[in-house]
Design an enzyme around this catalytic site. Structure first.
Site, PDB file in Angstrom:
ATOM      1  N   ASP A 124       0.855  -1.190   0.000  1.00  0.00           N
ATOM      2  CA  ASP A 124       0.000   0.000   0.000  1.00  0.00           C
ATOM      3  C   ASP A 124       0.893   1.243   0.000  1.00  0.00           C
ATOM      4  O   ASP A 124       1.759   1.385   0.865  1.00  0.00           O
ATOM      5  CB  ASP A 124      -0.904   0.002   1.240  1.00  0.00           C
ATOM      6  CG  ASP A 124      -2.022   1.032   1.131  1.00  0.00           C
ATOM      7  OD1 ASP A 124      -2.357   1.448   0.002  1.00  0.00           O
ATOM      8  OD2 ASP A 124      -2.574   1.414   2.183  1.00  0.00           O
ATOM      9  N   TYR A 126       1.172   5.664  -0.444  1.00  0.00           N
ATOM     10  CA  TYR A 126       0.650   6.825   0.309  1.00  0.00           C
ATOM     11  C   TYR A 126       0.903   8.028  -0.579  1.00  0.00           C
ATOM     12  O   TYR A 126       1.631   8.940  -0.219  1.00  0.00           O
ATOM     13  CB  TYR A 126       1.430   6.890   1.628  1.00  0.00           C
ATOM     14  CG  TYR A 126       0.969   7.856   2.679  1.00  0.00           C
ATOM     15  CD1 TYR A 126      -0.311   7.777   3.226  1.00  0.00           C
ATOM     16  CD2 TYR A 126       1.841   8.833   3.167  1.00  0.00           C
ATOM     17  CE1 TYR A 126      -0.708   8.657   4.225  1.00  0.00           C
ATOM     18  CE2 TYR A 126       1.449   9.711   4.164  1.00  0.00           C
ATOM     19  CZ  TYR A 126       0.173   9.613   4.696  1.00  0.00           C
ATOM     20  OH  TYR A 126      -0.214  10.481   5.690  1.00  0.00           O
ATOM     21  N   HIS A 131      -4.040  13.975   0.575  1.00  0.00           N
ATOM     22  CA  HIS A 131      -4.293  13.105   1.730  1.00  0.00           C
ATOM     23  C   HIS A 131      -3.154  13.211   2.747  1.00  0.00           C
ATOM     24  O   HIS A 131      -3.395  13.381   3.948  1.00  0.00           O
ATOM     25  CB  HIS A 131      -4.454  11.658   1.270  1.00  0.00           C
ATOM     26  CG  HIS A 131      -4.564  10.676   2.398  1.00  0.00           C
ATOM     27  ND1 HIS A 131      -5.658  10.640   3.244  1.00  0.00           N
ATOM     28  CD2 HIS A 131      -3.718   9.704   2.840  1.00  0.00           C
ATOM     29  CE1 HIS A 131      -5.472   9.679   4.145  1.00  0.00           C
ATOM     30  NE2 HIS A 131      -4.311   9.109   3.932  1.00  0.00           N
ATOM     31  N   ARG A 140       0.023  16.393  13.069  1.00  0.00           N
ATOM     32  CA  ARG A 140       1.348  16.929  13.381  1.00  0.00           C
ATOM     33  C   ARG A 140       1.321  18.445  13.344  1.00  0.00           C
ATOM     34  O   ARG A 140       0.807  19.091  14.240  1.00  0.00           O
ATOM     35  CB  ARG A 140       2.400  16.335  12.423  1.00  0.00           C
ATOM     36  CG  ARG A 140       2.725  14.879  12.732  1.00  0.00           C
ATOM     37  CD  ARG A 140       3.878  14.372  11.876  1.00  0.00           C
ATOM     38  NE  ARG A 140       3.549  14.424  10.452  1.00  0.00           N
ATOM     39  CZ  ARG A 140       2.951  13.441   9.782  1.00  0.00           C
ATOM     40  NH1 ARG A 140       2.658  12.327  10.400  1.00  0.00           N
ATOM     41  NH2 ARG A 140       2.665  13.564   8.505  1.00  0.00           N
ATOM     42  N   GLU A 197     -10.824   3.883   3.134  1.00  0.00           N
ATOM     43  CA  GLU A 197      -9.882   4.686   2.365  1.00  0.00           C
ATOM     44  C   GLU A 197     -10.161   4.426   0.892  1.00  0.00           C
ATOM     45  O   GLU A 197     -10.103   3.273   0.432  1.00  0.00           O
ATOM     46  CB  GLU A 197      -8.428   4.350   2.728  1.00  0.00           C
ATOM     47  CG  GLU A 197      -8.068   4.834   4.123  1.00  0.00           C
ATOM     48  CD  GLU A 197      -6.583   4.750   4.456  1.00  0.00           C
ATOM     49  OE1 GLU A 197      -5.860   3.940   3.836  1.00  0.00           O
ATOM     50  OE2 GLU A 197      -6.142   5.497   5.360  1.00  0.00           O
ATOM     51  N   GLU A 199      -9.230   4.065  -2.611  1.00  0.00           N
ATOM     52  CA  GLU A 199      -7.973   3.820  -3.313  1.00  0.00           C
ATOM     53  C   GLU A 199      -8.234   3.089  -4.627  1.00  0.00           C
ATOM     54  O   GLU A 199      -9.313   2.561  -4.857  1.00  0.00           O
ATOM     55  CB  GLU A 199      -7.020   2.971  -2.436  1.00  0.00           C
ATOM     56  CG  GLU A 199      -6.768   3.594  -1.062  1.00  0.00           C
ATOM     57  CD  GLU A 199      -5.562   3.007  -0.329  1.00  0.00           C
ATOM     58  OE1 GLU A 199      -4.717   2.361  -0.977  1.00  0.00           O
ATOM     59  OE2 GLU A 199      -5.482   3.220   0.899  1.00  0.00           O
ATOM     60  N   GLN A 238      -5.113   2.251  14.981  1.00  0.00           N
ATOM     61  CA  GLN A 238      -3.951   2.744  14.225  1.00  0.00           C
ATOM     62  C   GLN A 238      -3.144   3.751  15.029  1.00  0.00           C
ATOM     63  O   GLN A 238      -1.918   3.697  15.098  1.00  0.00           O
ATOM     64  CB  GLN A 238      -4.446   3.386  12.919  1.00  0.00           C
ATOM     65  CG  GLN A 238      -3.348   3.854  11.973  1.00  0.00           C
ATOM     66  CD  GLN A 238      -3.910   4.394  10.653  1.00  0.00           C
ATOM     67  OE1 GLN A 238      -5.127   4.487  10.470  1.00  0.00           O
ATOM     68  NE2 GLN A 238      -3.048   4.745   9.737  1.00  0.00           N
ATOM     69  N   LYS A 251      -5.138  -2.219   9.892  1.00  0.00           N
ATOM     70  CA  LYS A 251      -5.298  -2.337   8.440  1.00  0.00           C
ATOM     71  C   LYS A 251      -5.564  -3.762   7.983  1.00  0.00           C
ATOM     72  O   LYS A 251      -6.181  -3.965   6.936  1.00  0.00           O
ATOM     73  CB  LYS A 251      -4.016  -1.844   7.749  1.00  0.00           C
ATOM     74  CG  LYS A 251      -3.693  -0.390   8.008  1.00  0.00           C
ATOM     75  CD  LYS A 251      -4.604   0.508   7.204  1.00  0.00           C
ATOM     76  CE  LYS A 251      -4.172   1.963   7.328  1.00  0.00           C
ATOM     77  NZ  LYS A 251      -4.977   2.834   6.455  1.00  0.00           N
ATOM     78  N   THR A 347      -4.833   6.523  -0.085  1.00  0.00           N
ATOM     79  CA  THR A 347      -6.091   7.262  -0.131  1.00  0.00           C
ATOM     80  C   THR A 347      -6.035   8.364  -1.186  1.00  0.00           C
ATOM     81  O   THR A 347      -5.077   9.139  -1.235  1.00  0.00           O
ATOM     82  CB  THR A 347      -6.373   7.882   1.242  1.00  0.00           C
ATOM     83  OG1 THR A 347      -6.292   6.849   2.216  1.00  0.00           O
ATOM     84  CG2 THR A 347      -7.740   8.538   1.289  1.00  0.00           C
TER      85      THR A 347
END
Ligand code: CA
Length: 413
Positions: A124, A126, A131, A140, A197, A199, A238, A251, A347
Site C-alpha cells: 500500500d 501513500y 491526503h 502533526r 480509504e 484507493e 492505528q 489495516k 487514499t
C-alpha cells in the site's frame, strides 16, 4: 481505438462495460468457476470461446480459461493478454462468428463474481499529496504537514494479502487496543473510529529476477490492470499501534476490491499529465509522457434500510506519484514482483473538501459530522452501514468503468 466498431451486443451508454473496456474476472455459473470478460450486462465465458476454436494461436491453453483464478492467464504477460483482449473485442464487434460467440454470453443476473486473482504480495502506497497533507495537518504540524521524505520517496508499506476480500463480502467491526485519552491507560474493545480509504489498486504480471529493477519506462509492461480498492482502517487502533513500525492490526482485518480487472490498455485513452513534482525527483523516478489517469471516483454510505448518500467525489488524476514511479521505486533495490501481486495507491483525496477520500478527512478527525440523506449524519462508519465505491473514465462518448466495490459492516464478533 477510434476504429473500433460498436459491439453487436446492446450496451447501455451508461454501462461501465462498453466494447472499449473488456475487463477480466472470474465468474461462478452453476457452481462452476470460469475465466470471463464482460460486455454490458453479460459475462463472456472465455472457456466456451476457446472450446469453439475462436481463441486459437494466441498462446493460451484450455486450462488457462477453466481456472478459478486469472493467474495462469496472466503468466502469459502483457503481449499475451493484449492479444487476447484485442481478439475478444473483435469477436464482440465483428459479426462473422456471432452465432458461436453468443453461446459464451451469460446474463450477469445468472452469475456471481469470484475473487479473480490469487494475490501474492500486497503493498500500500501513500501517494496523494492532498491526503498526506490533510493527515499531517491533523496529527502533526499544519505548517509542516508533509514529512521530509514525502516528496522524494513514493512512501509505502508491505500489507497483508490474506484478508483482501471481494466486493459484496461483509466484514465485522475489528476489535483491538486503543488509547482514547492521552493521560489514561489503553483500553481494549471494538474499534470506534472505523473508516474507509478510497484507493485504486494495480495488479502486476511476473517481473524480473530478484536483484533486477523495473524502470519507469518499463513499468507499464509489467502492469496488467486496475481495480477499485477500499483499504479499511481502524483509526483508533492505528493511532495507538503505529509507532514506530507503521500500520498493523488497524489495516489487516480487511481490504475490499472490485471484481473486474480493467486492463491498463483499456485505460490508456484516459491518460493525463500528473502534477509538477518539485523538488526534482531522483533520476530513477523520472518519467516521460502522461502517466496519471482521469478516473472519476465516488464514495457512498448506505445506512441499513436507507438510501445511499454520496460523501466523496474524487479523481485518480490527482495522485502526486504515479504507478510507473511506484513500481520503479518498489523494485529499485532489486525486490522481485510476481503475477498477481497487488499495489494500492493510498487514499485518493482531491483539493476540495468534497473530494477527501476518508471519513478521517471528511469529518476532520470527527469534528465535523458528514451529512447524509434523510437527516442522518456520520463521523465514522457505523454497524450495518454499507460503503460503496464506484469509478469510471469517460471521454468522447467512450466509457470504461470499474463497477463498484461494496462492503457492509457488521457488529464485532
Ligand atoms: Ca491505505
Amino acid at each position: 481505438m477510434g476504429e473500433l466498431k460498436q459491439s453487436w451486443v446492446t450496451v447501455d451508454s451508461s454501462s461501465d462495460f462498453s466494447i472499449y473496456n473488456i475487463p477480466f474476472g472470474v465468474v461462478n455459473h452453476n457452481n462452476s468457476k470460469k475465466v470471463a470478460s464482460r460486455i454490458g450486462d453479460f459475462a463472456v465465458d472465455l472457456s466456451v470461446l476457446f472450446s469453439a476454436g475462436l481463441l486459437n494461436n494466441l498462446g493460451f491453453i484450455a486450462s488457462d480459461f477453466e481456472a478459478d483464478k486469472l493467474n495462469p492467464m496472466m503468466k502469459k504477460g502483457k503481449s499475451g493478454t493484449r492479444k487476447l483482449r484485442n481478439k475478444i473485442q473483435e469477436l464482440l464487434s465483428d459479426e462473422t462468428n456471432k452465432a458461436e460467440v453468443e453461446k459464451s454470453l451469460i446474463s450477469i443476473s445468472n452469475i456471481s463474481m469470484e475473487m479473480p486473482i490469487e494475490i501474492g504480495d500486497y503493498t500500500d502506497f501513500y501517494s496523494s499529496i492532498e491526503h498526506a497533507t490533510n493527515v499531517g495537518t491533523m496529527f502533526r504540524d499544519p505548517d509542516n504537514a508533509l514529512l521530509p521524505n514525502w516528496k522524494y520517496i513514493p512512501v509505502g508499506y508491505h500489507g497483508r494479502s490474506s484478508s483482501i476480500i471481494l466486493s459484496g463480502q461483509e466484514i465485522h467491526r475489528p476489535k483491538g487496543q486503543q488509547k482514547p485519552k492521552d493521560d489514561e491507560p489503553p483500553v481494549f474493545g471494538p474499534c470506534k473510529l472505523l473508516d474507509f480509504e478510497l484507493e485504486m489498486g494495480f495488479v502486476t504480471y511476473d517481473g524480473k529476477p530478484l536483484g533486477d529493477s523495473i524502470s519507469t519506462a518499463e513499468a507499464d509492461d509489467y502492469i496488467f490492470g486496475m481495480v477499485l480498492f477500499n483499504d479499511w482502517s481502524a483509526r483508533d487502533i492505528q493511532k495507538w499501534e503505529y509507532v514506530p513500525l507503521g500500520p498493523f492490526l488497524a489495516k489487516n482485518f480487511a481490504s475490499s476490491m472490485s471484481a473486474w480487472i480493467v486492463t491498463l490498455d483499456a485505460l490508456e485513452p484516459f491518460r493525463v499529465a500528473g502534477p509538477k513534482q518539485d523538488p526534482a525527483v531522483f533520476p530513477y523516478l523520472e518519467y516521460s509522457g502522461n502517466k496519471n489517469i482521469d478516473i472519476h471516483l465516488e464514495v457512498q454510505i448506505q445506512p441499513e434500510g436507507d438510501e445511499a448518500s454520496t460523501v466523496c467525489n474524487s479523481n485518480y488524476k490527482h495522485m502526486y506519484w504515479n504507478q510507473s514511479q511506484q513500481l520503479a521505486h518498489h523494485t529499485v533495490n532489486g525486490c522481485d514482483i510476481h503475477a498477481g501481486d497487488l499495489y494500492a495507491s493510498g487514499t485518493i483525496s482531491g483539493p476540495t473538501k468534497e473530494s477527501f477520500g476518508s471519513m478521517l478527512e471528511l469529518s476532520w478527525k470527527g469534528s465535523r459530522p458528514v451529512p447524509l440523506k434523510n437527516g442522518v449524519e456520520r463521523k465514522f462508519i457505523q454497524d450495518h452501514d454499507t460503503v460503496i465505491m464506484k469509478g469510471y473514465c469517460e471521454k468522447n462518448g467512450k466509457r470504461v468503468g470499474f463497477g463498484e466495490v461494496s462492503t457492509k459492516v457488521l457488529p464485532s464478533k
